[in-house]
Design a protein around this motif. Structure first.
Motif, mmCIF file in Angstrom:
data_model
loop_
_atom_site.group_PDB
_atom_site.id
_atom_site.type_symbol
_atom_site.label_atom_id
_atom_site.label_comp_id
_atom_site.label_asym_id
_atom_site.label_seq_id
_atom_site.Cartn_x
_atom_site.Cartn_y
_atom_site.Cartn_z
ATOM 1 N N THR A 19 -42.430 -0.100 -6.078
ATOM 2 C CA THR A 19 -42.413 -1.042 -4.965
ATOM 3 C C THR A 19 -43.281 -0.478 -3.853
ATOM 4 O OG1 THR A 19 -40.195 -1.834 -5.501
ATOM 5 C CG2 THR A 19 -40.968 -2.204 -3.250
ATOM 6 N N LYS A 73 -43.060 1.067 -13.048
ATOM 7 C CA LYS A 73 -42.917 0.123 -11.947
ATOM 8 C C LYS A 73 -42.805 0.873 -10.623
ATOM 9 C CE LYS A 73 -40.403 -3.389 -14.652
ATOM 10 N NZ LYS A 73 -39.139 -4.172 -14.744
ATOM 11 N N THR A 110 -40.054 3.206 -9.467
ATOM 12 C CA THR A 110 -38.717 2.639 -9.633
ATOM 13 C C THR A 110 -38.334 2.591 -11.106
ATOM 14 O OG1 THR A 110 -39.667 0.408 -9.624
ATOM 15 C CG2 THR A 110 -38.856 1.273 -7.524
ATOM 16 N N LYS A 133 -43.268 -5.654 -2.104
ATOM 17 C CA LYS A 133 -43.369 -6.270 -3.426
ATOM 18 C C LYS A 133 -43.462 -5.202 -4.511
ATOM 19 C CE LYS A 133 -43.304 -10.419 -1.770
ATOM 20 N NZ LYS A 133 -42.113 -11.286 -1.980
ATOM 21 N N SER A 134 -43.117 -5.607 -5.735
ATOM 22 C CA SER A 134 -43.082 -4.667 -6.852
ATOM 23 C C SER A 134 -44.247 -4.887 -7.807
ATOM 24 C CB SER A 134 -41.762 -4.800 -7.613
ATOM 25 O OG SER A 134 -40.672 -4.451 -6.782
ATOM 26 N N THR A 175 -43.806 0.643 -0.649
ATOM 27 C CA THR A 175 -42.940 1.004 0.467
ATOM 28 C C THR A 175 -43.708 1.200 1.767
ATOM 29 O OG1 THR A 175 -43.099 3.330 -0.187
ATOM 30 C CG2 THR A 175 -41.222 2.082 -1.026
#
Length: 293
Positions: free
Chosen positions: A268, A266, A238, A183-184, A270
């Motif tokens: 994500t 932003k 990101t 999710k981000s 990982t």
């Protein structure tokens, strides 16, 4: 951990190694080749392709293209170049190296290869490629141990001025956020629009290379402190933008500007585990910590 105010200026333990890495200045053209050689010495194309699906989708097994992506983009984005090494995280982790090398990322790579690894320094890598991507596979890598702190940063601010209201409010709004695997996270969305209705006050801001005022001035210190913790954790952004002027609370390259809807920080998650963001701001000290649950 990064603590700007208390960074040591005693860099004698690395000066001999620094001298080996930074003597004999070369021309700009030769320096570019020298930098690429330094990056090549720590770069693992197979790891880079496996760790970053977006890069793999673009370049496949083209090792030259993968390396060029790291040099031109991945390094700046804070990506790991091998299972063992992340240049940005390595810089963030060691204040003595920061004093010796500043923003010379190639020097950090040379130091790790010629000195750091033998000294037992942590290269800041994410471990196996599976640890750097979303996976259900179990792993014993230290970066994925439950409850493990993987990145933290502390900066200082003036608690006696209106700007402190914005710093403390933004920190409170990201505190306790859990980002699930894959999710981000958007910093700008999480702290809400910078309006008086949302509790923000007018304070100094940077506007296209000049200093002005605006509602919410100071929230960028929170985003920057978070970004520095991300670099420590080997977690790439990101989306991230530098400020138009230097900031006083972190070195160049560690800041993350926030502006309306046009500039955001932003990332994500990982990792294969939920990522907890903890932030506290009180009495002039701001700390952001990233923990895998």
């Amino acid at each position: 951990m990064i603590k700007r105010k208390y960074w040591t200026k005693k860099v004698l333990p690395v000066m001999m190694c620094a001298a080996l890495l930074m003597t004999n200045p070369v021309s700009a053209e030769a320096a570019t080749a020298a930098e690429r050689n330094a990056y090549q010495a720590v770069f693992d194309a197979d790891y880079y392709r496996s760790a970053y699906p977006d890069v793999a989708a673009a370049f496949g097994n083209n090792k030259a293209a993968l390396f060029n992506h790291f040099v031109n983009y991945g390094l700046r984005e804070g990506r790991s170049c091998s299972a063992d090494f992340n240049p940005q995280a390595y810089r963030a982790k060691y204040a003595d190296l920061q004093q010796a090398f500043g923003d010379d990322m190639a020097a950090y790579c040379r130091h790790y290869v010629t000195c750091g690894k033998a000294e037992g320094r942590d290269g800041g890598g994410t471990g196996s490629a599976s640890a750097a991507t979303v996976t259900d596979a179990a792993t014993t890598d230290t970066a994925t141990v439950q409850g493990n702190v993987i990145g933290t940063c502390t900066t200082e601010y003036d608690a006696t001025v209106p700007r402190a209201v914005n710093v403390e409010l933004a920190a409170a709004r990201i505190n306790g956020v859990v980002v699930q695997p894959g999710k981000s996270f958007s910093f700008s969305s999480t702290i809400l629009p910078r309006t008086s209705a949302n509790g923000y006050v007018v304070a100094p801001i940077y506007i296209s290379g000049t200093v002005g005022t605006g509602t919410g001035g100071g929230v960028c210190q929170v985003s920057s402190t978070l970004y520095a913790a991300m670099l420590h954790a080997g977690l790439p952004a990101t989306e991230r933008y530098p400020h138009s002027l230097p900031v006083i609370y972190l070195p160049a390259g560690y800041d993350a500007a926030i502006a309306g809807t046009s500039k955001d920080l932003k990332f994500t998650n990982t990792f294969s585990q939920p990522l907890l963001i903890q932030a506290s701001a009180s009495g002039g000290t701001l700390t952001v910590t990233l923990t895998l649950q």
